[in-house]
Write an enzyme that holds these catalytic residues in place. Structure first.
Site, short mmCIF file in Angstrom:
data_model
loop_
_atom_site.label_atom_id
_atom_site.label_comp_id
_atom_site.label_asym_id
_atom_site.label_seq_id
_atom_site.Cartn_x
_atom_site.Cartn_y
_atom_site.Cartn_z
N HIS A 107 0.83 -1.21 0.00
CA HIS A 107 0.00 0.00 0.00
C HIS A 107 0.87 1.27 0.00
O HIS A 107 2.06 1.21 -0.29
CB HIS A 107 -0.99 -0.03 1.17
CG HIS A 107 -1.65 -1.36 1.30
ND1 HIS A 107 -2.59 -1.82 0.41
CD2 HIS A 107 -1.47 -2.37 2.20
CE1 HIS A 107 -2.97 -3.05 0.76
NE2 HIS A 107 -2.30 -3.40 1.83
N GLU A 144 -1.81 0.03 8.04
CA GLU A 144 -0.93 -0.98 7.46
C GLU A 144 0.18 -0.33 6.64
O GLU A 144 1.32 -0.79 6.67
CB GLU A 144 -1.76 -1.92 6.57
CG GLU A 144 -0.94 -3.02 5.94
CD GLU A 144 -1.75 -3.91 5.02
OE1 GLU A 144 -1.16 -4.84 4.45
OE2 GLU A 144 -2.97 -3.67 4.86
N HIS A 199 3.27 -7.05 4.44
CA HIS A 199 1.89 -6.68 4.73
C HIS A 199 1.54 -7.03 6.18
O HIS A 199 2.29 -7.70 6.89
CB HIS A 199 0.92 -7.42 3.80
CG HIS A 199 0.97 -6.96 2.39
ND1 HIS A 199 0.15 -5.96 1.91
CD2 HIS A 199 1.75 -7.35 1.35
CE1 HIS A 199 0.43 -5.75 0.63
NE2 HIS A 199 1.39 -6.59 0.26
N GLU A 281 2.33 -11.82 5.52
CA GLU A 281 1.35 -11.17 6.38
C GLU A 281 1.87 -11.33 7.80
O GLU A 281 1.85 -12.43 8.36
CB GLU A 281 -0.02 -11.84 6.24
CG GLU A 281 -0.64 -11.75 4.87
CD GLU A 281 -1.34 -10.43 4.64
OE1 GLU A 281 -1.18 -9.54 5.50
OE2 GLU A 281 -2.04 -10.29 3.63
#
Length: 317
Positions: A107, A144, A199, A281
């Protein structure tokens, strides 16, 4: 990463079909369950709700024997360590001299202000997906995008100190994005020896732990992952093992059948990669216990060390 958007929709839960084979990763040491015990000490729980939308096929991977050791404690004065400044000449010598690592912080902090741009569709070989998403955040608002950049900066310091040339796909130095196809292209154009997309998840309360996403075998349109499936699995297994070793975190209790490894064919960042690449993750931002870890600078340093040591192990063979 959030389970809403282009590269961020989870596979539906599947019943375990694990075979008897256990994959050894990194340097196996006795007491591999210490990471699990450390996890339980901070209150690991079972359960897990999933997004119920139809998903592309994905599979869990064979169980990994995770090497563990005592995780480092925060500094004695209670302050959380900050990333060490990057050395001025950090890629000229060292055991990783000549190696290129691309870190892909998931992101972008500016995505919130550019929703129309990140919602445009891009071709990922197996279909069309949005350029990017805003990502998720903790219930208290820690995003995030902020998390992934912090971990990426810490990783860059660690890897450059060992001589690697490190490139980030974004460093909050652009208004939004890059799009998922460009993120893959940056690693490809750099001829990276390894690419890791960082992430944090946005699943339900009670869903805890990390998982590493590996590319499945895809040959469709512009996507052909067949040459990178095997080396990416090697990279992912080494990262998973070292992530446990440094953080004490356990594999996800809601995807991956407890292996910490998930194979996906619906992620543009993996489908379009021509060099070894995985996603990690690091935890679930929406669970209060994982949130306490993800928002700790001391823990983020451990996460950066675990991911980096997995990369080092992969590059040194």
């Amino acid at each position: 990463m959030s389970y809403v958007g282009p590269d961020f929709e989870p596979p539906r839960p599947r019943r375990s079909r694990r075979g008897p084979l256990t994959v050894a990763v990194a340097a196996l040491v006795p007491g591999a369950l210490l990471g699990w015990l450390a996890y339980e000490a901070v209150g690991g729980t079972g359960g897990g709700g999933e997004d119920d939308r139809p998903q592309a096929s994905s599979t869990s991977s064979p169980a990994v024997a995770f090497p563990t050791e005592e995780a480092a404690s925060p500094t004695e004065d209670g302050k959380e360590p900050s990333p060490t400044p990057t050395p001025a000449n950090s890629s000229g010598s060292g055991p990783l001299a000549g190696k290129v690592v691309v870190i892909d912080p998931g992101h972008n902090p500016g995505n919130f202000q550019h929703t129309s741009e990140i919602n445009r569709k891009v071709d990922i070989g197996t279909g069309l997906k949005e350029c990017d998403t805003t990502g998720t955040s903790t219930n208290a608002g820690y995003t995030e995008a902020k998390f992934t950049l912090d971990v990426a900066h810490r990783m860059r310091t660690i890897l450059e100190a060992q001589g690697a040339t490190v490139k980030l796909t974004q460093d909050a130095d652009r208004p939004y994005g890059p799009c998922i196809d460009e993120r893959a292209r940056i690693g490809n154009d750099a001829r990276a020896d390894a690419v890791v997309s960082v992430h944090a998840d946005g699943s339900g309360t009670g869903d805890r732990g990390f998982h590493v996403i590996l590319p499945g075998s895809v040959d469709a349109g512009a996507a052909d992952t067949r040459p990178i499936v095997a080396p990416s699995r090697d990279l992912g297994e080494r990262i998973a093992g070292n992530f446990v070793r440094f953080t004490g975190s356990a594999p996800s209790n809601y995807v991956g059948d407890g292996t910490g490894l998930v194979t996906r064919k619906d992620l543009g960042g993996l489908n379009l990669s021509t060099v070894p690449k995985v996603f990690i993750e690091c935890g679930n931002m929406r669970d209060s216990k994982d949130e306490a870890l993800l928002t700790s600078g001391a823990w983020r340093q451990k996460a950066a060390q675990g991911i980096s040591e997995g990369i080092v192990s992969f590059l040194r063979g």
